[in-house]
Design a protein around this motif. Structure first.
Motif, mmCIF file in Angstrom:
data_model
loop_
_atom_site.group_PDB
_atom_site.id
_atom_site.type_symbol
_atom_site.label_atom_id
_atom_site.label_comp_id
_atom_site.label_asym_id
_atom_site.label_seq_id
_atom_site.Cartn_x
_atom_site.Cartn_y
_atom_site.Cartn_z
ATOM 1 N N ASN A 1 0.837 -1.191 0.000
ATOM 2 C CA ASN A 1 0.000 0.000 0.000
ATOM 3 C C ASN A 1 0.876 1.246 0.000
ATOM 4 O O ASN A 1 2.028 1.205 0.439
ATOM 5 N N ILE A 2 0.320 2.365 -0.492
ATOM 6 C CA ILE A 2 1.058 3.629 -0.531
ATOM 7 C C ILE A 2 0.129 4.756 -0.106
ATOM 8 O O ILE A 2 -0.980 4.888 -0.639
ATOM 9 N N ASN A 3 0.562 5.545 0.860
ATOM 10 C CA ASN A 3 -0.156 6.744 1.268
ATOM 11 C C ASN A 3 0.691 7.964 0.926
ATOM 12 O O ASN A 3 1.872 8.021 1.277
ATOM 13 N N GLN A 4 0.084 8.917 0.248
ATOM 14 C CA GLN A 4 0.797 10.129 -0.131
ATOM 15 C C GLN A 4 0.423 11.279 0.793
ATOM 16 O O GLN A 4 -0.736 11.431 1.182
ATOM 17 N N SER A 5 1.426 12.069 1.158
ATOM 18 C CA SER A 5 1.196 13.237 1.998
ATOM 19 C C SER A 5 2.008 14.398 1.443
ATOM 20 O O SER A 5 2.733 14.250 0.451
ATOM 21 N N ALA A 6 1.906 15.546 2.094
ATOM 22 C CA ALA A 6 2.659 16.720 1.655
ATOM 23 C C ALA A 6 4.152 16.497 1.795
ATOM 24 O O ALA A 6 4.963 17.105 1.075
ATOM 25 N N GLU A 7 4.563 15.626 2.720
ATOM 26 C CA GLU A 7 5.983 15.363 2.967
ATOM 27 C C GLU A 7 6.562 14.300 2.025
ATOM 28 O O GLU A 7 7.770 14.144 1.932
ATOM 29 N N GLY A 8 5.685 13.525 1.371
ATOM 30 C CA GLY A 8 6.182 12.453 0.503
ATOM 31 C C GLY A 8 5.249 11.268 0.500
ATOM 32 O O GLY A 8 4.029 11.414 0.362
ATOM 33 N N PHE A 9 5.822 10.079 0.695
ATOM 34 C CA PHE A 9 5.041 8.848 0.591
ATOM 35 C C PHE A 9 5.356 7.917 1.764
ATOM 36 O O PHE A 9 6.501 7.813 2.196
ATOM 37 N N GLU A 10 4.312 7.227 2.244
ATOM 38 C CA GLU A 10 4.478 6.126 3.192
ATOM 39 C C GLU A 10 4.137 4.841 2.458
ATOM 40 O O GLU A 10 3.007 4.645 2.010
ATOM 41 N N VAL A 11 5.124 3.984 2.321
ATOM 42 C CA VAL A 11 4.967 2.765 1.533
ATOM 43 C C VAL A 11 4.971 1.557 2.474
ATOM 44 O O VAL A 11 5.949 1.319 3.182
ATOM 45 N N LEU A 12 3.867 0.820 2.444
ATOM 46 C CA LEU A 12 3.778 -0.402 3.238
ATOM 47 C C LEU A 12 4.377 -1.548 2.429
ATOM 48 O O LEU A 12 3.954 -1.819 1.300
ATOM 49 N N VAL A 13 5.364 -2.195 3.000
ATOM 50 C CA VAL A 13 6.103 -3.250 2.301
ATOM 51 C C VAL A 13 5.982 -4.560 3.069
ATOM 52 O O VAL A 13 6.074 -4.585 4.304
ATOM 53 N N GLU A 14 5.781 -5.636 2.328
ATOM 54 C CA GLU A 14 5.778 -6.973 2.937
ATOM 55 C C GLU A 14 7.062 -7.694 2.569
ATOM 56 O O GLU A 14 7.371 -7.869 1.383
ATOM 57 N N ASP A 15 7.804 -8.099 3.596
ATOM 58 C CA ASP A 15 9.029 -8.881 3.399
ATOM 59 C C ASP A 15 8.635 -10.346 3.352
ATOM 60 O O ASP A 15 8.334 -10.958 4.375
ATOM 61 N N LYS A 16 8.630 -10.919 2.161
ATOM 62 C CA LYS A 16 8.195 -12.305 1.991
ATOM 63 C C LYS A 16 9.230 -13.301 2.516
ATOM 64 O O LYS A 16 8.931 -14.486 2.656
ATOM 65 N N ASN A 17 10.422 -12.807 2.806
ATOM 66 C CA ASN A 17 11.444 -13.685 3.383
ATOM 67 C C ASN A 17 11.145 -13.999 4.842
ATOM 68 O O ASN A 17 11.493 -15.073 5.341
ATOM 69 N N THR A 18 10.511 -13.055 5.537
ATOM 70 C CA THR A 18 10.261 -13.213 6.982
ATOM 71 C C THR A 18 8.779 -13.135 7.333
ATOM 72 O O THR A 18 8.428 -13.220 8.513
ATOM 73 N N ASP A 19 7.910 -12.989 6.315
ATOM 74 C CA ASP A 19 6.468 -12.838 6.537
ATOM 75 C C ASP A 19 6.165 -11.685 7.491
ATOM 76 O O ASP A 19 5.294 -11.787 8.361
ATOM 77 N N SER A 20 6.899 -10.598 7.330
ATOM 78 C CA SER A 20 6.688 -9.430 8.176
ATOM 79 C C SER A 20 6.445 -8.207 7.305
ATOM 80 O O SER A 20 6.690 -8.226 6.093
ATOM 81 N N GLN A 21 5.952 -7.146 7.902
ATOM 82 C CA GLN A 21 5.696 -5.913 7.182
ATOM 83 C C GLN A 21 6.393 -4.741 7.855
ATOM 84 O O GLN A 21 6.644 -4.756 9.056
ATOM 85 N N PHE A 22 6.720 -3.713 7.063
ATOM 86 C CA PHE A 22 7.314 -2.494 7.593
ATOM 87 C C PHE A 22 6.928 -1.331 6.688
ATOM 88 O O PHE A 22 6.368 -1.539 5.599
ATOM 89 N N ILE A 23 7.197 -0.138 7.119
ATOM 90 C CA ILE A 23 6.835 1.065 6.365
ATOM 91 C C ILE A 23 8.092 1.824 5.975
ATOM 92 O O ILE A 23 8.982 2.036 6.801
ATOM 93 N N VAL A 24 8.149 2.228 4.706
ATOM 94 C CA VAL A 24 9.232 3.081 4.217
ATOM 95 C C VAL A 24 8.654 4.471 3.962
ATOM 96 O O VAL A 24 7.674 4.619 3.231
ATOM 97 N N ILE A 25 9.245 5.463 4.595
ATOM 98 C CA ILE A 25 8.847 6.852 4.390
ATOM 99 C C ILE A 25 9.883 7.498 3.468
ATOM 100 O O ILE A 25 11.072 7.513 3.773
ATOM 101 N N THR A 26 9.428 8.016 2.340
ATOM 102 C CA THR A 26 10.362 8.535 1.341
ATOM 103 C C THR A 26 9.882 9.849 0.749
ATOM 104 O O THR A 26 8.678 10.051 0.551
ATOM 105 N N ARG A 27 10.814 10.730 0.468
ATOM 106 C CA ARG A 27 10.480 11.995 -0.198
ATOM 107 C C ARG A 27 10.253 11.784 -1.690
ATOM 108 O O ARG A 27 9.418 12.436 -2.302
#
Length: 224
Positions: free
Chosen positions: A177-203
């Motif tokens: 998933n991706i959420n866009q804001s005035a500061e940039g993007f919050e990208v929800l990522v699923e790591d299929k190697n560990t079956d876990s999820q994390f968020i990348v915040i990027t400009r």
């Protein structure tokens, strides 16, 4: 539900095909903290692994078009890069044949368009009759700058360039998933190697997901 871990980066590239890797390599000189995520467990496993490995000369595209300009410039840059990195290629050239008068007119159009676009090494060549007597044709043009190359070695070389310049590649990581804001993007990522999820915040977010690029774009636009 546990709180997801968040990582802040300057630039995130989605997609580890040849386009994504090449873009990431170029941007790694402009961003200190740049990441590339690829959903497969190796880079270049989809469209980039199924190309013809042809280096096109540039005689087919419309004069003045972006395709024409990039093909001609890219051809010489690619040959130069392959030579510098000692990646296998063969500047073998290509013959284009006609079998009747109508096709000869089309062949003439290809020849003239190539010259107009700047492919100045095209020539009419009748030597095929002696080289390959089993060929039956009316006319032939030869494109000496057409070639073939080892595309996989090329892509992996770009990948090494990117990582040497400080870039990071995460394989088996898929954009959910991706959420866009005035500061940039919050990208929800699923790591299929560990079956876990994390968020990348990027400009800066680069969508280079190939056939999946529309799906990624829709994730960004679905709330707009």
């Amino acid at each position: 539900m546990s709180k997801l871990e968040k990582f802040e980066v300057d630039c995130l590239v989605i997609g580890g095909g040849v386009s994504g890797i090449a873009i990431a390599r170029e941007l790694s000189s402009k961003f200190d903290n740049i990441f590339l995520i690829e959903r497969n467990l190796q880079i270049a496993q989809e469209t980039s692994s199924r190309n013809s490995e042809v280096i096109h000369a540039g005689m087919y595209y419309d004069h003045g078009s972006l395709k024409s300009k990039l093909c001609l410039k890219g051809k010489e840059l690619l040959y130069k890069y392959l030579e510098e990195r000692k990646i296998e290629f063969n500047r073998c050239g290509k013959y284009i044949l006609s079998s009747n008068d109508e096709e000869s007119e089309t062949l003439k159009s290809i020849y003239e368009n190539g010259l107009t676009c700047g492919v100045d090494d095209l020539t009419y060549d009748d030597s095929l009759k002696s080289k390959y007597p089993f060929l039956h044709y009316k006319e032939a043009i030869f494109s000496p700058s057409t070639g073939i190359f080892d595309s996989h070695s090329y892509i992996h070389s770009l990948s090494r360039d990117f990582q040497r310049q400080g870039g990071n590649i995460f394989l088996g990581n898929e954009t959910i998933n991706i959420n866009q804001s005035a500061e940039g993007f919050e990208v929800l990522v699923e790591d299929k190697n560990t079956d876990s999820q994390f968020i990348v915040i990027t400009r800066v977010l680069i969508n280079s997901a190939g056939l999946n690029a529309v799906c990624i774009a829709n994730l960004i636009n679905e709330d707009n």
